[in-house]
Structure formats: C-alpha cells, structure tokens
Design a protein around this motif. Sequence first.
Motif, PDB file in Angstrom:
ATOM      1  N   THR A  38      71.715 171.908  23.395  1.00  0.00           N
ATOM      2  CA  THR A  38      72.111 170.442  23.642  1.00  0.00           C
ATOM      3  C   THR A  38      73.697 170.409  24.261  1.00  0.00           C
ATOM      4  OG1 THR A  38      72.651 169.886  21.603  1.00  0.00           O
ATOM      5  CG2 THR A  38      70.336 169.548  22.084  1.00  0.00           C
ATOM      6  N   ILE A  39      74.047 169.163  24.742  1.00  0.00           N
ATOM      7  CA  ILE A  39      75.419 169.128  25.404  1.00  0.00           C
ATOM      8  C   ILE A  39      75.896 168.230  24.756  1.00  0.00           C
ATOM      9  CG2 ILE A  39      74.995 167.917  27.711  1.00  0.00           C
ATOM     10  CD1 ILE A  39      77.190 169.620  28.704  1.00  0.00           C
ATOM     11  N   ASN A  40      77.422 167.963  24.019  1.00  0.00           N
ATOM     12  CA  ASN A  40      78.066 166.944  23.357  1.00  0.00           C
ATOM     13  C   ASN A  40      79.402 167.090  23.568  1.00  0.00           C
ATOM     14  OD1 ASN A  40      75.369 166.457  21.388  1.00  0.00           O
ATOM     15  ND2 ASN A  40      75.697 168.721  21.719  1.00  0.00           N
ATOM     16  N   SER A  41      80.084 165.975  23.197  1.00  0.00           N
ATOM     17  CA  SER A  41      81.443 165.858  23.337  1.00  0.00           C
ATOM     18  C   SER A  41      82.347 166.274  21.973  1.00  0.00           C
ATOM     19  CB  SER A  41      82.019 164.520  23.864  1.00  0.00           C
ATOM     20  OG  SER A  41      81.767 163.508  22.867  1.00  0.00           O
ATOM     21  N   ASP A  42      81.850 166.265  20.989  1.00  0.00           N
ATOM     22  CA  ASP A  42      82.723 166.829  19.589  1.00  0.00           C
ATOM     23  C   ASP A  42      83.827 165.857  19.206  1.00  0.00           C
ATOM     24  OD1 ASP A  42      83.440 168.394  17.484  1.00  0.00           O
ATOM     25  OD2 ASP A  42      84.037 169.863  18.666  1.00  0.00           O
ATOM     26  N   ASP A  43      84.931 166.194  19.949  1.00  0.00           N
ATOM     27  CA  ASP A  43      85.926 165.047  19.642  1.00  0.00           C
ATOM     28  C   ASP A  43      86.670 164.494  20.871  1.00  0.00           C
ATOM     29  OD1 ASP A  43      86.346 165.530  16.268  1.00  0.00           O
ATOM     30  OD2 ASP A  43      86.215 167.383  17.306  1.00  0.00           O
ATOM     31  N   PRO A  44      86.037 163.721  21.704  1.00  0.00           N
ATOM     32  CA  PRO A  44      86.218 163.589  22.941  1.00  0.00           C
ATOM     33  C   PRO A  44      87.969 162.918  23.266  1.00  0.00           C
ATOM     34  CG  PRO A  44      84.772 161.856  22.148  1.00  0.00           C
ATOM     35  CD  PRO A  44      84.945 163.004  20.917  1.00  0.00           C
ATOM     36  N   ALA A  45      88.299 162.315  22.356  1.00  0.00           N
ATOM     37  CA  ALA A  45      89.735 161.694  22.326  1.00  0.00           C
ATOM     38  C   ALA A  45      90.687 162.898  22.552  1.00  0.00           C
ATOM     39  CB  ALA A  45      90.211 160.632  21.384  1.00  0.00           C
ATOM     40  N   TYR A  46      90.448 163.851  21.802  1.00  0.00           N
ATOM     41  CA  TYR A  46      91.216 165.012  21.854  1.00  0.00           C
ATOM     42  C   TYR A  46      90.974 166.145  22.535  1.00  0.00           C
ATOM     43  CZ  TYR A  46      92.714 162.990  17.286  1.00  0.00           C
ATOM     44  OH  TYR A  46      93.302 162.100  16.172  1.00  0.00           O
TER      45      TYR A  46
ATOM     46  N   PRO B  90      87.800 181.023  27.674  1.00  0.00           N
ATOM     47  CA  PRO B  90      89.214 180.993  28.617  1.00  0.00           C
ATOM     48  C   PRO B  90      89.254 179.612  29.266  1.00  0.00           C
ATOM     49  CG  PRO B  90      87.911 182.592  29.065  1.00  0.00           C
ATOM     50  CD  PRO B  90      87.474 182.408  28.071  1.00  0.00           C
ATOM     51  N   GLN B  91      87.935 179.619  30.004  1.00  0.00           N
ATOM     52  CA  GLN B  91      87.709 178.504  31.134  1.00  0.00           C
ATOM     53  C   GLN B  91      86.317 177.984  31.155  1.00  0.00           C
ATOM     54  OE1 GLN B  91      89.602 181.216  33.745  1.00  0.00           O
ATOM     55  NE2 GLN B  91      88.076 180.661  35.394  1.00  0.00           N
ATOM     56  N   LEU B  92      86.331 176.723  31.853  1.00  0.00           N
ATOM     57  CA  LEU B  92      84.870 176.218  31.681  1.00  0.00           C
ATOM     58  C   LEU B  92      83.812 177.233  32.740  1.00  0.00           C
ATOM     59  CD1 LEU B  92      83.751 174.005  30.330  1.00  0.00           C
ATOM     60  CD2 LEU B  92      84.492 172.347  32.231  1.00  0.00           C
ATOM     61  N   SER B  93      84.393 177.854  33.431  1.00  0.00           N
ATOM     62  CA  SER B  93      83.674 178.751  34.336  1.00  0.00           C
ATOM     63  C   SER B  93      82.976 179.698  33.582  1.00  0.00           C
ATOM     64  CB  SER B  93      84.244 179.304  35.959  1.00  0.00           C
ATOM     65  OG  SER B  93      85.392 179.646  35.480  1.00  0.00           O
ATOM     66  N   LYS B  94      83.684 180.138  32.443  1.00  0.00           N
ATOM     67  CA  LYS B  94      83.269 181.149  31.615  1.00  0.00           C
ATOM     68  C   LYS B  94      82.198 180.887  30.473  1.00  0.00           C
ATOM     69  CE  LYS B  94      86.084 184.177  33.875  1.00  0.00           C
ATOM     70  NZ  LYS B  94      85.643 184.992  34.894  1.00  0.00           N
ATOM     71  N   HIS B  95      82.137 179.560  30.165  1.00  0.00           N
ATOM     72  CA  HIS B  95      81.096 179.264  29.218  1.00  0.00           C
ATOM     73  C   HIS B  95      79.919 179.500  29.269  1.00  0.00           C
ATOM     74  CE1 HIS B  95      79.586 176.403  26.190  1.00  0.00           C
ATOM     75  NE2 HIS B  95      80.572 176.344  25.773  1.00  0.00           N
ATOM     76  N   ASN B  96      79.389 179.732  27.960  1.00  0.00           N
ATOM     77  CA  ASN B  96      77.715 180.459  28.025  1.00  0.00           C
ATOM     78  C   ASN B  96      76.801 179.480  28.047  1.00  0.00           C
ATOM     79  OD1 ASN B  96      77.740 179.538  25.314  1.00  0.00           O
ATOM     80  ND2 ASN B  96      77.788 181.666  24.544  1.00  0.00           N
TER      81      ASN B  96
ATOM     82  N   PRO C 275      68.060 173.784  16.972  1.00  0.00           N
ATOM     83  CA  PRO C 275      68.575 173.273  18.268  1.00  0.00           C
ATOM     84  C   PRO C 275      70.147 173.646  17.815  1.00  0.00           C
ATOM     85  CG  PRO C 275      67.483 171.496  17.329  1.00  0.00           C
ATOM     86  CD  PRO C 275      67.295 172.778  16.373  1.00  0.00           C
ATOM     87  N   LEU C 276      71.126 173.985  19.131  1.00  0.00           N
ATOM     88  CA  LEU C 276      72.429 174.171  19.111  1.00  0.00           C
ATOM     89  C   LEU C 276      73.122 172.870  19.682  1.00  0.00           C
ATOM     90  CD1 LEU C 276      72.612 177.848  20.394  1.00  0.00           C
ATOM     91  CD2 LEU C 276      72.353 177.068  18.107  1.00  0.00           C
ATOM     92  N   THR C 277      74.292 172.386  19.109  1.00  0.00           N
ATOM     93  CA  THR C 277      74.909 171.366  19.646  1.00  0.00           C
ATOM     94  C   THR C 277      76.200 171.650  20.278  1.00  0.00           C
ATOM     95  OG1 THR C 277      75.994 170.668  17.559  1.00  0.00           O
ATOM     96  CG2 THR C 277      73.777 169.531  18.024  1.00  0.00           C
ATOM     97  N   VAL C 278      75.993 172.092  21.605  1.00  0.00           N
ATOM     98  CA  VAL C 278      76.954 172.586  22.264  1.00  0.00           C
ATOM     99  C   VAL C 278      77.917 171.716  22.734  1.00  0.00           C
ATOM    100  CG1 VAL C 278      77.638 174.411  24.119  1.00  0.00           C
ATOM    101  CG2 VAL C 278      75.599 174.661  22.879  1.00  0.00           C
ATOM    102  N   CYS C 279      79.402 172.174  22.725  1.00  0.00           N
ATOM    103  CA  CYS C 279      80.444 171.119  23.252  1.00  0.00           C
ATOM    104  C   CYS C 279      81.429 171.826  24.020  1.00  0.00           C
ATOM    105  CB  CYS C 279      81.285 170.681  21.883  1.00  0.00           C
ATOM    106  SG  CYS C 279      79.968 169.932  20.657  1.00  0.00           S
ATOM    107  N   PRO C 280      81.336 171.681  25.112  1.00  0.00           N
ATOM    108  CA  PRO C 280      81.816 172.599  26.189  1.00  0.00           C
ATOM    109  C   PRO C 280      83.503 172.316  26.415  1.00  0.00           C
ATOM    110  CG  PRO C 280      80.022 171.916  27.083  1.00  0.00           C
ATOM    111  CD  PRO C 280      80.178 171.084  26.108  1.00  0.00           C
ATOM    112  N   PHE C 281      83.792 171.022  26.272  1.00  0.00           N
ATOM    113  CA  PHE C 281      85.374 170.888  26.345  1.00  0.00           C
ATOM    114  C   PHE C 281      86.033 171.166  24.917  1.00  0.00           C
ATOM    115  CE2 PHE C 281      85.800 166.864  29.570  1.00  0.00           C
ATOM    116  CZ  PHE C 281      85.140 167.791  30.590  1.00  0.00           C
TER     117      PHE C 281
END
Length: 347
Positions: free
Chosen positions: A280-288, A262-268, A247-253
């Motif tokens: 998978t999708i995750n938030s990593d350090d959401p407050a920051y 460079p921007q969310l529309s370029k995320h892979n 698994p990959l724990t991906v964190c877009p923000f």
Amino acid sequence: MENAKSTEVTLSDFIERLPKVELHLHIEGTLEPEMLIALAKRNGVEIPYRSIEAARNAYHFDDLKSFLNVYYLGASVLREDRDYHELTIAYLSRCKAERILHAEIFFDPQTHLANGVALEAVIGGIHAALLDAERDWGISSALILCFERDRDPATAVKLLERACALGNITGIGLDSAELDNPPGKFQTVFAAAKAMGLHRVAHAGEEGPPSYIWQALDMLQVERIDHGVRCLEDPSLVRRLIDDRIPLTVCPFSNIALKVFPQLSKHNLGELLAAGLLATINSDDPAYFGGYLSENMLHTFSNLNLPVRDALLLQRNAVEAAFCSDQRKQELLSALNEYNASHHVLL
Ligand SMILES: [Zn+2]
C-alpha cells in the motif's frame, strides 16, 4: 514532449480524485511549521525556531535518528486536548480535500506523557476530531497506539491497559528508532494486545534488516508490516509475506527523506507490486517529508513510470489491509469500482 505532458496531467487528475485509504500516518508527523509556531506561542513552550521559515528549514534530515530529534521537539508543543483536536482536524481536512475516505492514525502516547500531558487529553482530543470528521465528512478511521521501541518495554502493558480503559483504541504499533531495537523486545505487550482483541502492526525493515520483519511476524504476530521495503533482500521472507497476505504500508517520501533509497526513481515499490506483495502507499509524517498521500502517489508514479492501474491496485490492497468492518470495506471497494468504471478509458 506534448504527449508526455498530457499523460502527466491525466495521471495527476486521476490520482487527485481517486478514492483513497491511508494506513500509515503518525498524527504528530502532520504538524506543519505554522501550527508548530502557533502552539508553541499559545502554550508557552520554548522551541529553538524563531519563525515559521526557521522551523521549515529545520525539517531536513540525514536519517531516522536525526528526523526523530526534530519530530519529538515538535511534539513538545502539544499540551491540551484542543491542541490534539486541532492537529487531527487539520489532517482530516486534508483527507477530505484528497478524497481519503478511510484513515488509520498512529499516535505516540509515551512522548506526550513524558511531556507531562494527560493520556485523557491526547486520546480525547484525537478521538473527538475523528468523530467530527466521520459525522461531517463521512471519513471513517481507526486509532492505533504506538509504542516507541527505544523506550523501556517494561511499562508498555500498564500503558496499554490505561489507554484501553479510556476506549477507542483499535490496535497497537511499534515505531521510533528501529536500529538496535528489534521487535522481539516487545513480545509481552503484543501478546497482551492480542489477548485483548486488538489489531497489531509494527515498523520493520525500513532501516532494520529482514530479520526484524521475521521477528515482527513470528514474535509479535503482527497483521501488517509498516514499511517492510527491505523484505526483498530475503526471498523466503517474500514468500511468507505473499502466502500469508501480510500487507506492507510503504511510504516513498519518507524513504527518500531518510535516505533509505537515494532518490524516488530508485524506490522499490514497483518491484514489491511485481513480486505479488500486498503493498500500500502512505505518507508517514507528511509535514516533515514533503507531501501528503496524493503527492506521494503522483511523484512516485511519475518517477517509477508505474501504470495508472497500479494506483487502483494499491488502493484495493489498502482496503483489504484496513482494520474496518466488512460493510465499510464493501463501501470503499464500491467507490473504487465506480471510479474505475468512469475512467476505464485511461486504463
Ligand atoms: Zn512510520
């Protein structure tokens, strides 16, 4: 126009109430500016921000290194077990609100020990909150001890043994400044963790090259890769990740805040899923990084025009990737299937 608007509302509604699992979340990264200021005052810790607004303004970064400077400064206000309990309960109450049913939480003990905090206070405070959330809200969880890769690996095994003697550790991870700190440096402690029956994950392929992902797999024998978005640069690595269902724990923000894309529309993320990777999708350090899991999902789906069914796929992947019992996995899958059945008209 009207159609676009109604689709967006539907997506938001679908994601908000979708049962979710989060696998890449640093508890120190949930420290909101309000709590930062309150704890600094309560514990008498000097910080360079005079107000909540000033702290919020400091939560902007150019890269991983500049983020880590602010992040470690924030962690310095955590001093007692009740601080760790309050921080963790605040995150878990977000989980309740967002329907996150299972959360696996990273923590950085070396930072807290360097600040003079006892390991017992760190683990005790976090774990007490995890128990409270399971009892009161039915949220299951796991605690993953992270080693900071820019610190000396020589003391890692001793720290691991101390932490495990206290109990309640499910696995180990590797985080902090990735560049110039390849995973292979930590082979000894990962071998020790495996011998102790602990799960193993590592951040790799966020800022670092695909070779760091290879090292994490071959030298550390990790079961999941945290981030891993740069794997697409190496087709043979993609093959390996797919074949072994890593698994990959991906964190877009996080990736946008730290300029990995460079921007969310370029995320892979869409390409990772299309390649057949267990993303998978995750938030990593959401407050920051500007948002918790639901916001990560909603904005990523909107920007990439991902189909709603991919939200289900990401959550099914997360259940498969989770370090929980088979019985709990069945419960989580049942919740997803039930939700899907009641929304099949959308899919
Ligand atoms: Zn992370």
